[in-house]
Design an enzyme around this catalytic site. Structure first.
Site: not given
Length: 144
Positions: A132, A65-68, A98, A8-9
Site C-alpha cells: 500500500r 545542516c544545522g536544522s536539516g 513507508h 554545510d558548516h
C-alpha cells in the site's frame, strides 16, 4: 553500496564521523561536503548529492545542516528524490519503510553523534515495505 554525503558548516564534524563509520562498514562514500566550519551555503553541497541520487549514480544520500530543513528542501527539488528530515531512528525507519526515502537529512544542531550513527545504520538497513505504501509513493509527482 555507494553513498553520497554533503554538509554545510554546521555538519562538518558529524560528516567526518559518518564518513569514517560508513567506510569502516565497507561502503564507498562520495564526499561533497565542506571540510571546514567556515560559513557556507548548504545548497552548494546538497545539490551534488541529490544529483547523484537523481541520476542513480549512488544507492543513497546523506545530507547534514544545522536544522536539516534547508538541506531537505533543496534535495527534494530534484526529480526522483525523496529526502526525509529525521531526528531519531524510529522516524528514519518509517521514512524508509513507508516513504522509500533515498536521502537522509540530519539536523546536526538537534541530534547527538551516537544518535546520528544509529540513524545512518537504520536508514541503510531498513527496506521499503512496498504494498500500500508503494501506491502512495507513486502518487508523489516527479514534476508538477
Amino acid at each position: 553500496m555507494t553513498i553520497s554525503i554533503g554538509n554545510d558548516h554546521a555538519g562538518t564534524d558529524y560528516k567526518f564521523a559518518v564518513v569514517e563509520h560508513l567506510k569502516n562498514k565497507g561502503f564507498t562514500v562520495n564526499n561533497y561536503g565542506t571540510d571546514t566550519n567556515d560559513s557556507v551555503d548548504y545548497p552548494d553541497f546538497v545539490h551534488p548529492v541529490a544529483r547523484d541520487v537523481e541520476n542513480k549514480v549512488v544507492d543513497f544520500g546523506i545530507i547534514i545542516c544545522g536544522s536539516g530543513n534547508g538541506a531537505n528542501m533543496t534535495a527534494n527539488k530534484h526529480q526522483g528524490v525523496r529526502s526525509a528530515l529525521c531526528w531519531n531512528k524510529e522516524i528514519v525507519a518509517l521514512a524508509r519503510q513507508h516513504n522509500n526515502a533515498n536521502i537522509l537529512s540530519i539536523p546536526a544542531r538537534f541530534t547527538a553523534l551516537p544518535q546520528v550513527l544509529d540513524m545512518v545504520d537504520t536508514f541503510l538497513e531498513t527496506a521499503f515495505e512496498g504494498g500500500r505504501h508503494e501506491n502512495r509513493v507513486n502518487k508523489i509527482p516527479v514534476s508538477c
